[in-house]
Design a protein around this motif. Structure first.
Motif, PDB file in Angstrom:
ATOM      1  N   MET A 115     -11.405   7.455   1.275  1.00 49.81           N
ATOM      2  CA  MET A 115     -10.298   7.438   2.238  1.00 49.81           C
ATOM      3  C   MET A 115     -10.751   6.904   3.597  1.00 49.81           C
ATOM      4  SD  MET A 115      -7.815   8.388   0.445  1.00 49.81           S
ATOM      5  CE  MET A 115      -8.620   7.874  -1.070  1.00 49.81           C
ATOM      6  N   LEU A 116     -11.937   7.344   4.041  1.00 49.65           N
ATOM      7  CA  LEU A 116     -12.444   6.852   5.328  1.00 49.65           C
ATOM      8  C   LEU A 116     -12.762   5.364   5.244  1.00 49.65           C
ATOM      9  CD1 LEU A 116     -14.764   9.805   6.473  1.00 49.65           C
ATOM     10  CD2 LEU A 116     -12.481   9.245   7.298  1.00 49.65           C
ATOM     11  N   GLY A 117     -13.217   4.942   4.076  1.00 52.50           N
ATOM     12  CA  GLY A 117     -13.472   3.499   3.891  1.00 52.50           C
ATOM     13  C   GLY A 117     -12.200   2.683   4.057  1.00 52.50           C
ATOM     14  N   SER A 118     -11.093   3.203   3.544  1.00 53.13           N
ATOM     15  CA  SER A 118      -9.813   2.502   3.684  1.00 53.13           C
ATOM     16  C   SER A 118      -9.390   2.427   5.144  1.00 53.13           C
ATOM     17  CB  SER A 118      -8.734   3.226   2.870  1.00 53.13           C
ATOM     18  OG  SER A 118      -9.040   3.205   1.496  1.00 53.13           O
ATOM     19  N   ASP A 127      -0.052  -0.061   4.395  1.00 51.67           N
ATOM     20  CA  ASP A 127       0.451   0.997   3.510  1.00 51.67           C
ATOM     21  C   ASP A 127      -0.700   1.765   2.870  1.00 51.67           C
ATOM     22  OD1 ASP A 127       3.036   0.359   4.083  1.00 51.67           O
ATOM     23  OD2 ASP A 127       3.298  -0.967   2.357  1.00 51.67           O
ATOM     24  N   LYS A 128      -1.792   1.037   2.573  1.00 54.03           N
ATOM     25  CA  LYS A 128      -2.957   1.691   1.980  1.00 54.03           C
ATOM     26  C   LYS A 128      -3.588   2.661   2.977  1.00 54.03           C
ATOM     27  CE  LYS A 128      -7.280   0.691  -0.413  1.00 54.03           C
ATOM     28  NZ  LYS A 128      -8.246  -0.351  -0.855  1.00 54.03           N
ATOM     29  N   LYS A 129      -3.582   2.298   4.254  1.00 51.90           N
ATOM     30  CA  LYS A 129      -4.133   3.169   5.287  1.00 51.90           C
ATOM     31  C   LYS A 129      -3.274   4.429   5.463  1.00 51.90           C
ATOM     32  CE  LYS A 129      -6.593  -0.338   7.960  1.00 51.90           C
ATOM     33  NZ  LYS A 129      -6.852  -0.927   9.287  1.00 51.90           N
ATOM     34  N   ILE A 130      -1.959   4.244   5.386  1.00 53.82           N
ATOM     35  CA  ILE A 130      -1.053   5.395   5.494  1.00 53.82           C
ATOM     36  C   ILE A 130      -1.294   6.360   4.339  1.00 53.82           C
ATOM     37  CG2 ILE A 130       1.367   6.125   5.364  1.00 53.82           C
ATOM     38  CD1 ILE A 130       2.087   3.539   6.894  1.00 53.82           C
ATOM     39  N   LEU A 131      -1.461   5.784   3.117  1.00 55.18           N
ATOM     40  CA  LEU A 131      -1.724   6.609   1.941  1.00 55.18           C
ATOM     41  C   LEU A 131      -3.059   7.352   2.097  1.00 55.18           C
ATOM     42  CD1 LEU A 131      -0.864   7.514  -0.886  1.00 55.18           C
ATOM     43  CD2 LEU A 131      -2.047   5.482  -1.797  1.00 55.18           C
ATOM     44  N   ALA A 132      -4.076   6.637   2.636  1.00 57.60           N
ATOM     45  CA  ALA A 132      -5.388   7.258   2.846  1.00 57.60           C
ATOM     46  C   ALA A 132      -5.282   8.423   3.833  1.00 57.60           C
ATOM     47  CB  ALA A 132      -6.375   6.213   3.358  1.00 57.60           C
ATOM     48  N   MET A 133      -4.487   8.246   4.885  1.00 57.17           N
ATOM     49  CA  MET A 133      -4.332   9.308   5.886  1.00 57.17           C
ATOM     50  C   MET A 133      -3.589  10.505   5.290  1.00 57.17           C
ATOM     51  SD  MET A 133      -5.270   9.877   9.034  1.00 57.17           S
ATOM     52  CE  MET A 133      -5.390   8.351   9.987  1.00 57.17           C
ATOM     53  N   LYS A 134      -2.606  10.241   4.446  1.00 58.79           N
ATOM     54  CA  LYS A 134      -1.890  11.332   3.776  1.00 58.79           C
ATOM     55  C   LYS A 134      -2.844  12.142   2.903  1.00 58.79           C
ATOM     56  CE  LYS A 134       2.778   9.349   3.497  1.00 58.79           C
ATOM     57  NZ  LYS A 134       3.823   8.827   2.570  1.00 58.79           N
ATOM     58  N   GLY A 153     -18.313  11.717   9.883  1.00 57.35           N
ATOM     59  CA  GLY A 153     -17.921  10.986  11.094  1.00 57.35           C
ATOM     60  C   GLY A 153     -16.500  10.479  11.067  1.00 57.35           C
ATOM     61  N   GLY A 154     -15.654  11.144  10.285  1.00 57.65           N
ATOM     62  CA  GLY A 154     -14.274  10.672  10.134  1.00 57.65           C
ATOM     63  C   GLY A 154     -13.361  11.029  11.281  1.00 57.65           C
ATOM     64  N   LEU A 155     -13.817  11.907  12.209  1.00 60.11           N
ATOM     65  CA  LEU A 155     -12.948  12.348  13.298  1.00 60.11           C
ATOM     66  C   LEU A 155     -12.528  11.179  14.184  1.00 60.11           C
ATOM     67  CD1 LEU A 155     -11.604  14.745  14.623  1.00 60.11           C
ATOM     68  CD2 LEU A 155     -13.703  15.162  15.901  1.00 60.11           C
ATOM     69  N   LYS A 156     -13.478  10.317  14.513  1.00 53.66           N
ATOM     70  CA  LYS A 156     -13.144   9.166  15.360  1.00 53.66           C
ATOM     71  C   LYS A 156     -12.175   8.224  14.659  1.00 53.66           C
ATOM     72  CE  LYS A 156     -17.339   9.028  18.173  1.00 53.66           C
ATOM     73  NZ  LYS A 156     -18.518   8.254  18.598  1.00 53.66           N
ATOM     74  N   ASP A 157     -12.360   8.086  13.350  1.00 56.59           N
ATOM     75  CA  ASP A 157     -11.459   7.202  12.595  1.00 56.59           C
ATOM     76  C   ASP A 157     -10.038   7.742  12.588  1.00 56.59           C
ATOM     77  OD1 ASP A 157     -13.487   5.323  11.661  1.00 56.59           O
ATOM     78  OD2 ASP A 157     -14.238   7.016  10.494  1.00 56.59           O
ATOM     79  N   ILE A 158      -9.905   9.075  12.459  1.00 55.80           N
ATOM     80  CA  ILE A 158      -8.562   9.685  12.406  1.00 55.80           C
ATOM     81  C   ILE A 158      -7.886   9.607  13.770  1.00 55.80           C
ATOM     82  CG2 ILE A 158      -7.340  11.879  12.097  1.00 55.80           C
ATOM     83  CD1 ILE A 158      -9.497  12.560   9.961  1.00 55.80           C
TER      84      ILE A 158
END
Length: 904
Positions: A115-118, A127-134, A153-158
């Motif tokens: 998910m973080l890779g996406s 749309d793929k990023k939205i799905l990854a965030m969901k 380290g996904g906090l910065k990405d979110i």
């Protein structure tokens, strides 16, 4: 175990290791697993590392999800004791948990990486990023997933996607999940994305506004609570761990100024919910001053950022926080100064809108803590003038706020006198005016009600024309019968709480079945303010408030000096009060008191206790059965546990009255009989307590002691015996009698008898308390003598006490005098004492045979002849005991000796 460790003074020794290991077992049962680990660590360092120690630490590590450490400890336990089947089973269970965690972490870690890779892929489809965030929302909803995201380290990405419209909502959801129940993660988020910049991005976005409240709630809930120290631990010398609290409040103030209404409401709800949760059951971090939080909320009100609905919630929070603050004089003074600097300039500003907001803040303060609100107002004549001026405003909102201020300020007698002269007529005009809104009329009605009640029931001190209270009461009755709204009911009930000071009003209210039913129905789901008002109503109608006692001589002096003397209304006479309470009980008032007994407010709880006592003590305890039937004993025990000093006294007195007037085994079923001991003991503890209270406390204990041995042991354990002994030495005859009767019932307990034995095993010297009880066997007062004889009859079932009693100097004299009394009750108890003495020991029996007491027994036996019933049987037992020891000879065909059942 903790006290043992304190006594050892931190010494490293075998005893310390054993005690620590045992305390760890206790902590394991209490599910305080960190404490288990700490104690076992110390135990092992002292050389106490046996199989049990490693097993207990392994179980603790297992519950703390530290499976690697748990497995190592479990294997050490098996290594030390290979036959320990429990430890072997634990090793197998931990291995299964580790494998399961590996499987879960493998799948979770892989999913997080994907998910973080996406999110990081710049070329990825939106749309793929939205799905990854969901998917990340689902992953972060559990602790393991949140930790994995932060670790990767996904906090910065979110947080980077908080700026993008389409994905913003899901990013907010992730942030909310990450902050849940974790101070470290919350701190990390606030450092990564400062709150002020996040709020600036989101405050104009209505779609995200609802979620802002959730994020703030989780943040505030984490940082306001002091999670760094477990107060159940007692590790001396270890510093208390604290987490620094971010400076959220100034940022939030700026946010409230600019955000949309939906976001503002969501954020305020979050703040209030977090504060209520923290103040209800947790410890606020010491770095957050309660005064700062209250000042922050009052500032919100003054700035116009709070709706009227939220004002009520704020008043509850202020009440809870002021309770914590007022114990510290320095902090409470600081609080009053801070609030005064916020409110007073706005009130004196001259602009009606600013004045209205300041009065609204003052109203919240008066509702939350009248004491603090009173300190802000003091005797400022300008504030009174401005309130009167605003009452005459043509703006409905200003009328409503100022009328509410008058209604709240009128709760204080001094403020009421300052307001009544000019404002009563204004309130009357507002109420009668057809153009005025109902909300304003309600508050005007309450203000007038309080002014009518300012005399406190003294007809000579009325500041409002006589009969005004009854007229207002009739208006309230009409409002109640119209099925009013929740807010209208609150104000109507508050008005009645004050109006019922008037004797005519409470008489009419008790007689009105329809209105009483409506009032009683309010208790089905009582709010804090409703509970308080109901408690006031029933305290007033039962006349349970403090009433001045005027001595006749002082009354004559006051009349001569033309001074006002408190004078009760004729409808408050004893006969009218009895009739009124009968009606209240018929209407089900005891069940209403029971429903309100869970209230948090100590003042409410005191008034409820007073009301219960007023009902129970009236008409010689006639209503005790109805009170018990409607949950009164449970409610009174609850009210005694947490209350003001006066409230505890009234609750305890009511409990004692029930124990006196009813069979305590029925009134206090099961555990409650033991719980009722402490309240009764509290009535006899104080040396300057009212005689009637002490007497009822003693009589309550006497009856409770007759229930079971468990209750008797509870009285002993609670220290009641010491106070009973003290009351036996009082000059007051009634107290001496009641204390002796309590001793008589307690003497059934073997543990109680230990107090009457000498400390040395071979000593036959009587202890002072034994001498005192025996001396009362010769008391002139009949009931005291009966009780003392009964107590000694029970005590003499103990052989050591029998040996001691013979050495009391006045023994023979009291026995000879008492045996000559022809009263069956006295004579029977004395004969049981002599039977026990003769049966206890040969030396004791020989001493009695060699005195004139035995001659009296022979004469009495001859006098009774073939009659005498139970006494004849006891006399025969006495003679048989003497024959058993070979002190007298047996004639053919006489009564054969058997060991007497002394308890009968």
């Amino acid at each position: 175990y903790s006290e043992c460790l304190d006594l050892l003074g931190g010494k490293t020794c075998t005893e310390s290791a054993v005690i620590l290991k045992n305390r760890a077992a206790c902590f394991l049962k209490l599910e305080q697993y960190e404490s288990v680990v700490s104690d076992i660590n110390q135990c092992i360092s002292m050389g106490g590392g046996d199989s049990k120690a490693f097993y207990r630490r392994a179980v603790a590590h297992q519950h703390l999800k530290q499976l690697d450490k748990a497995l190592k400890d479990a294997m050490d336990a098996v290594r030390i004791d290979p036959k320990n089947k429990t430890a072997i089973d634990l090793v197998m269970a931990i291995r299964r948990d580790i494998q399961g965690r590996k499987d879960l972490m493998t799948s979770t870690t892989a999913l997080v990486d994907e998910m973080l890779g996406s999110l990081r892929d710049q070329a990825a489809d939106p749309d793929k990023k939205i799905l990854a965030m969901k998917n990340l929302v689902n992953i972060t909803s559990n602790k393991a997933g949140s930790e994995s995201v932060v670790k990767k380290g996904g906090l910065k990405d979110i947080t980077r996607f908080l700026h993008q419209d389409k994905i913003q909502l899901h990013a907010l959801n992730c942030v909310m999940c990450l902050t849940r129940d974790s101070v470290p993660r919350t701190k990390l988020i606030l450092e990564t994305v400062p709150l002020d910049s996040s709020l600036k991005i989101l405050k104009q976005n209505d779609e995200c506004s609802a979620l802002i409240g959730g994020v703030l709630y989780e943040m505030l809930n984490s940082v306001l609570e002091d999670r760094g120290y477990d107060y159940t631990k007692r590790e001396i010398g270890k510093p208390i761990k604290k987490f620094p609290v971010p400076k959220l409040l100034p940022t939030l103030l700026e946010y409230f100024k600019e955000c949309c209404k939906v976001a503002k409401d969501a954020a305020l709800n979050s703040l209030l919910n977090a504060l209520v949760k923290v103040t209800d059951s947790r410890v606020i971090n010491e770095q957050v001053l309660e005064t700062e939080l209250i000042n922050f909320m009052i500032t919100l009100v003054v700035n116009g950022n709070v709706s009227y609905e939220h004002s009520q919630q704020i008043s509850i929070v202020v009440s809870k926080m002021w309770t914590r603050t007022r114990a510290d004089d320095k902090k409470s003074l600081q609080f009053v100064r801070q609030i005064s600097t916020v409110i007073n300039p706005r009130i004196l500003s001259g602009e009606e809108d600013h004045q209205m907001l300041a009065l609204r803040a003052l109203n919240i303060l008066l509702q939350g803590s009248f004491e603090a609100g009173g300190d802000v107002i003091k005797d400022n004549a300008e504030i009174y003038r401005i309130v009167s001026k605003l009452l005459c405003s043509k703006t409905p909102a200003i009328q409503q706020t100022s009328a509410e201020t008058v209604a709240l300020m009128s709760s204080d007698k001094k403020m009421c006198y300052n307001l009544a002269g000019q404002n009563f007529n204004i309130l009357k005009t507002l109420y009668k005016s057809p153009e005025i809104e109902d909300a304003v009329k309600l508050r005007a009605l309450v203000g007038m009600s309080k002014m009518c009640a300012s005399s406190g029931g003294d007809v000579n001190r009325n500041i409002i024309a006589e009969g005004a209270g009854v007229r207002i009461f009739k208006q309230i009755r009409q409002l109640l019968l119209k099925n009013p709204t929740e807010e209208a009911r609150k104000w109507v009930i508050e008005a009645l709480a004050y109006l019922t000071i008037d004797a005519e009003v409470k008489h009419d209210l008790a007689s009105d079945e329809e209105q009483m039913k409506i009032i009683c129905d309010f208790s089905s789901d009582p709010s804090p303010s409703t509970s308080y008002s109901l408690s006031c109503i029933f305290m007033n109608t039962t006349n349970s408030y403090d009433q001045p006692e005027v001595e006749p001589e002082m009354q004559r002096i006051a009349e001569y000096a033309k001074q006002s003397v408190p004078q009760a209304h004729e409808l408050d006479s004893e006969e009218n009060l009895k009739t009124r309470i009968n009606l209240l009980v018929e209407r089900g008032v005891p069940s209403v008191l029971s429903a309100c007994s869970t209230a948090d407010s100590e003042r409410t709880r005191e008034f409820l206790a007073r009301s219960y006592f007023g009902i129970i003590s009236n008409d010689d305890g006639k209503h005790c059965g109805a009170v018990v039937q409607q949950g009164g004993t449970r409610a009174l025990l609850n009210l005694f546990s947490e209350n003001t000093a006066e409230g505890k006294k009234y609750a305890a007195h009511a409990i004692a009255k029930i124990a006196i007037k009813m069979n305590p085994a029925l009134a206090f079923s099961g555990q409650r009989a033991m719980d009722a001991c402490r309240p009764c003991i509290s009535l006899i503890e104080s040396t300057n307590q009212n005689t009637f209270l002490v007497y009822d406390g003693l009589m309550g204990l006497t009856n409770l002691a007759s229930v079971s041995d468990s209750v008797r042991e509870r009285i002993i354990r609670e220290g009641g015996c010491h106070h009973i002994d003290f009351q036996m030495l009082e000059d007051n005859e009634a107290l001496r009698r009641a204390a002796t009767q309590a001793v008589c019932n307690l003497a059934l307990s073997d543990k109680f008898k230990e107090r009457y034995r000498p400390e040395a095993e071979d000593s036959t010297e009587p202890v002072d308390r034994l001498k005192a009880v025996f001396v009362f066997c010769g008391d002139e007062e009949y009931h005291t003598r009966i009780a003392a004889l009964g107590a000694v009859a029970y005590l003499t079932s103990d052989t050591r006490i029998c040996k001691c009693i013979m050495n009391i100097g006045s023994f023979e004299e009291i026995v000879k005098e008492t045996i000559c009394i022809e009263d069956p009750g006295i004579r029977h108890r004395l004969l049981v004492i002599l039977q026990n003495l003769l049966a206890s020991d040969k030396d004791v029996a020989e001493k009695i045979i060699n005195t004139q007491i035995f001659e009296c027994l022979l004469a009495l036996q001859m006098g009774l002849g073939s009659q005498g019933g139970v006494m004849k049987e006891v006399l025969n037992n006495c003679m048989s005991a003497a024959k058993h020891w070979g002190l007298i000879q047996s004639n053919p065909g006489e009564y054969v000796y058997t060991t007497p059942d002394t308890q009968q």
